[in-house]
Design a protein around this motif. Structure first.
Motif, PDB file in Angstrom:
ATOM      1  N   PRO A  54      34.992  33.425  38.858  1.00 24.31           N
ATOM      2  CA  PRO A  54      34.542  33.974  37.579  1.00 24.31           C
ATOM      3  C   PRO A  54      35.293  35.273  37.258  1.00 24.31           C
ATOM      4  O   PRO A  54      35.499  36.106  38.150  1.00 24.31           O
ATOM      5  N   TYR A  55      35.703  35.439  36.026  1.00 27.87           N
ATOM      6  CA  TYR A  55      36.478  36.592  35.543  1.00 27.87           C
ATOM      7  C   TYR A  55      37.859  36.676  36.200  1.00 27.87           C
ATOM      8  O   TYR A  55      38.599  37.632  35.962  1.00 27.87           O
ATOM      9  N   GLY A  56      38.185  35.727  37.081  1.00 24.38           N
ATOM     10  CA  GLY A  56      39.473  35.782  37.776  1.00 24.38           C
ATOM     11  C   GLY A  56      39.537  36.857  38.856  1.00 24.38           C
ATOM     12  O   GLY A  56      40.594  37.085  39.426  1.00 24.38           O
ATOM     13  N   THR A  57      38.406  37.515  39.141  1.00 25.15           N
ATOM     14  CA  THR A  57      38.456  38.624  40.108  1.00 25.15           C
ATOM     15  C   THR A  57      38.386  38.097  41.544  1.00 25.15           C
ATOM     16  O   THR A  57      37.545  37.263  41.877  1.00 25.15           O
ATOM     17  N   VAL A  58      39.276  38.615  42.358  1.00 20.86           N
ATOM     18  CA  VAL A  58      39.333  38.186  43.769  1.00 20.86           C
ATOM     19  C   VAL A  58      39.651  39.372  44.672  1.00 20.86           C
ATOM     20  O   VAL A  58      40.269  40.339  44.242  1.00 20.86           O
ATOM     21  N   ASP A  59      39.215  39.253  45.901  1.00 14.85           N
ATOM     22  CA  ASP A  59      39.709  40.122  46.966  1.00 14.85           C
ATOM     23  C   ASP A  59      39.741  39.257  48.232  1.00 14.85           C
ATOM     24  O   ASP A  59      39.387  38.074  48.181  1.00 14.85           O
ATOM     25  N   ARG A  60      40.155  39.845  49.337  1.00 18.04           N
ATOM     26  CA  ARG A  60      40.340  39.025  50.548  1.00 18.04           C
ATOM     27  C   ARG A  60      39.041  38.383  51.017  1.00 18.04           C
ATOM     28  O   ARG A  60      39.011  37.250  51.452  1.00 18.04           O
ATOM     29  N   ARG A  61      37.935  39.129  50.926  1.00 16.28           N
ATOM     30  CA  ARG A  61      36.648  38.604  51.398  1.00 16.28           C
ATOM     31  C   ARG A  61      36.244  37.381  50.574  1.00 16.28           C
ATOM     32  O   ARG A  61      35.804  36.359  51.116  1.00 16.28           O
ATOM     33  N   VAL A  62      36.431  37.453  49.276  1.00 20.82           N
ATOM     34  CA  VAL A  62      36.041  36.353  48.386  1.00 20.82           C
ATOM     35  C   VAL A  62      36.928  35.130  48.632  1.00 20.82           C
ATOM     36  O   VAL A  62      36.436  33.995  48.722  1.00 20.82           O
ATOM     37  N   VAL A  63      38.217  35.364  48.776  1.00 20.28           N
ATOM     38  CA  VAL A  63      39.131  34.246  49.039  1.00 20.28           C
ATOM     39  C   VAL A  63      38.751  33.558  50.357  1.00 20.28           C
ATOM     40  O   VAL A  63      38.710  32.325  50.440  1.00 20.28           O
ATOM     41  N   SER A  64      38.429  34.348  51.388  1.00 15.84           N
ATOM     42  CA  SER A  64      38.044  33.765  52.686  1.00 15.84           C
ATOM     43  C   SER A  64      36.777  32.930  52.548  1.00 15.84           C
ATOM     44  O   SER A  64      36.676  31.839  53.121  1.00 15.84           O
ATOM     45  N   ALA A  65      35.803  33.441  51.800  1.00 13.72           N
ATOM     46  CA  ALA A  65      34.536  32.716  51.649  1.00 13.72           C
ATOM     47  C   ALA A  65      34.766  31.380  50.955  1.00 13.72           C
ATOM     48  O   ALA A  65      34.157  30.355  51.317  1.00 13.72           O
ATOM     49  N   VAL A  66      35.636  31.366  49.964  1.00  9.89           N
ATOM     50  CA  VAL A  66      35.907  30.127  49.225  1.00  9.89           C
ATOM     51  C   VAL A  66      36.660  29.133  50.112  1.00  9.89           C
ATOM     52  O   VAL A  66      36.357  27.940  50.131  1.00  9.89           O
ATOM     53  N   ARG A  67      37.585  29.636  50.892  1.00 10.98           N
ATOM     54  CA  ARG A  67      38.310  28.751  51.823  1.00 10.98           C
ATOM     55  C   ARG A  67      37.323  28.191  52.858  1.00 10.98           C
ATOM     56  O   ARG A  67      37.327  26.997  53.143  1.00 10.98           O
ATOM     57  N   ASP A  68      36.445  29.072  53.381  1.00 10.00           N
ATOM     58  CA  ASP A  68      35.478  28.639  54.401  1.00 10.00           C
ATOM     59  C   ASP A  68      34.483  27.630  53.840  1.00 10.00           C
ATOM     60  O   ASP A  68      33.911  26.825  54.581  1.00 10.00           O
ATOM     61  N   ALA A  69      34.233  27.663  52.538  1.00  7.23           N
ATOM     62  CA  ALA A  69      33.300  26.706  51.926  1.00  7.23           C
ATOM     63  C   ALA A  69      33.933  25.319  51.793  1.00  7.23           C
ATOM     64  O   ALA A  69      33.274  24.377  51.361  1.00  7.23           O
ATOM     65  N   GLY A  70      35.197  25.198  52.144  1.00  7.67           N
ATOM     66  CA  GLY A  70      35.834  23.879  52.198  1.00  7.67           C
ATOM     67  C   GLY A  70      36.700  23.512  51.017  1.00  7.67           C
ATOM     68  O   GLY A  70      37.214  22.390  50.949  1.00  7.67           O
ATOM     69  N   TYR A  71      36.882  24.418  50.085  1.00  5.02           N
ATOM     70  CA  TYR A  71      37.740  24.115  48.926  1.00  5.02           C
ATOM     71  C   TYR A  71      39.202  24.030  49.361  1.00  5.02           C
ATOM     72  O   TYR A  71      39.640  24.770  50.238  1.00  5.02           O
ATOM     73  N   ALA A  72      39.941  23.164  48.720  1.00 11.63           N
ATOM     74  CA  ALA A  72      41.358  22.989  49.040  1.00 11.63           C
ATOM     75  C   ALA A  72      42.252  23.914  48.221  1.00 11.63           C
ATOM     76  O   ALA A  72      43.376  24.207  48.615  1.00 11.63           O
ATOM     77  N   TYR A  73      41.757  24.367  47.054  1.00 10.08           N
ATOM     78  CA  TYR A  73      42.537  25.261  46.195  1.00 10.08           C
ATOM     79  C   TYR A  73      41.575  26.020  45.282  1.00 10.08           C
ATOM     80  O   TYR A  73      40.451  25.558  45.056  1.00 10.08           O
ATOM     81  N   ALA A  74      42.036  27.172  44.818  1.00  7.97           N
ATOM     82  CA  ALA A  74      41.171  27.989  43.962  1.00  7.97           C
ATOM     83  C   ALA A  74      42.016  28.756  42.957  1.00  7.97           C
ATOM     84  O   ALA A  74      43.102  29.226  43.272  1.00  7.97           O
ATOM     85  N   CYS A  75      41.466  28.869  41.751  1.00 10.72           N
ATOM     86  CA  CYS A  75      42.190  29.493  40.640  1.00 10.72           C
ATOM     87  C   CYS A  75      41.726  30.918  40.394  1.00 10.72           C
ATOM     88  O   CYS A  75      40.527  31.173  40.258  1.00 10.72           O
ATOM     89  N   ALA A  76      42.699  31.811  40.301  1.00 11.17           N
ATOM     90  CA  ALA A  76      42.442  33.177  39.854  1.00 11.17           C
ATOM     91  C   ALA A  76      43.132  33.314  38.498  1.00 11.17           C
ATOM     92  O   ALA A  76      43.342  32.313  37.800  1.00 11.17           O
ATOM     93  N   ILE A  77      43.510  34.521  38.134  1.00  7.31           N
ATOM     94  CA  ILE A  77      44.319  34.702  36.916  1.00  7.31           C
ATOM     95  C   ILE A  77      45.625  35.404  37.292  1.00  7.31           C
ATOM     96  O   ILE A  77      46.704  34.860  37.101  1.00  7.31           O
ATOM     97  N   ASP A  78      45.496  36.574  37.864  1.00  8.70           N
ATOM     98  CA  ASP A  78      46.694  37.320  38.242  1.00  8.70           C
ATOM     99  C   ASP A  78      46.454  37.952  39.608  1.00  8.70           C
ATOM    100  O   ASP A  78      46.229  39.158  39.702  1.00  8.70           O
TER     101      ASP A  78
END
Ligand SMILES: [Zn+2]
Length: 254
Positions: A189-213
């Motif tokens: 949401p809002y395209g906002t990411v940091d390392r913790r969020v990216v790790s959580a999404v990877r750990d949830a089993g997603y194969a890919y995830a979209c940010a903005i920049d």
């Protein structure tokens, strides 16, 4: 942390093959854009022109799933992933017929905590209806890839670990149950990411995830996307495409 090395100093970690960052277009709503303070809406006519432009360039809009499976086979040139955020109800009525006419696929990121609701996270409005669960099932049955945008559209960099886990993992479980199919894609949401969020999404089993920049976080779980809006006529799309090709650089694991 450095990769483990053997006595010769050669990395023992399997090499991640560097690939160029794919072109992923970001849309939201398709409909009347006369009141559109966040510039999230394109008219069906403009979408039609943009897909016609892709076609003239020898490009085709596809789902993220199709894009990544083509790239895994060493193919994928000429494919552009089309993504639609938030799961607006107008996707079914205004976007899908145009996508079908141009033989394009798309990935739709929806919010299972807000089915049948409105975009109340945008303070300025206007209020737009979100798809119901039945509408999302209908889109999936029409060949649209359903991805998760979290449960309720919160900035994940600002929530605690328990909420983050639920937004990532619980939304995926709900969507898999709803569609009866794997859910491989996530969109921050809002395209906002940091390392913790990216790790959580990877750990949830997603194969890919979209940010903005996502800058230095760019990778398969933080894909940069190009906003495509109502002002993007053919020549502006041409410039954006050229710019993307100039800017894109090899990144591991995409
Ligand atoms: Zn959103």
């Amino acid at each position: 942390m450095a990769a483990p090395t053997d006595s010769a100093g050669i990395s023992s970690r399997p090499a991640v093959r560097a690939g160029t960052v794919p072109w992923v277009a970001m849309y939201h709503s398709v409909g009347d854009c006369s009141d559109d303070p966040y510039r999230i809406t394109v008219t069906p006519g403009r979408l039609e022109q943009q897909l016609a432009w892709l076609h003239r360039r020898g490009l085709r809009g596809v789902t993220l799933r199709e894009l990544f499976s083509a790239r895994a086979r060493g193919e994928g040139r000429g494919l552009v992933a089309l993504t639609f955020d938030d799961g607006y109800a107008d996707f079914l009525t205004h976007a899908l017929p145009v996508l079908h006419r141009w033989n394009c696929g798309a990935t739709l990121f929806v919010l299972p905590g807000r089915f049948g609701g409105v975009n109340s996270w945008d303070p300025l409005g206007p209020r737009k209806a979100l798809l119901t669960a039945e509408g999302v099932r209908h889109a999936a049955a029409a060949g649209v890839e359903i991805g998760s945008h979290g449960l309720t559209h919160v900035d994940l960099t600002r929530v605690d670990d328990i909420t983050l886990g639920a937004e990532a993992a619980h939304s995926r479980a709900l969507l898999e149950e709803l569609t009866g199919a794997p859910v491989d894609g996530f969109c921050y949401p809002y395209g906002t990411v940091d390392r913790r969020v990216v790790s959580a999404v990877r750990d949830a089993g997603y194969a890919y995830a979209c940010a903005i920049d996502p800058g230095p976080l760019t990778g398969r779980h933080a894909l940069p996307r190009l906003h495509v809006g109502q002002n993007d006529t053919s020549w502006r799309l041409h410039l954006k495409y050229r710019l993307h090709r100039l800017r894109r650089r090899p990144v591991g694991g995409v």
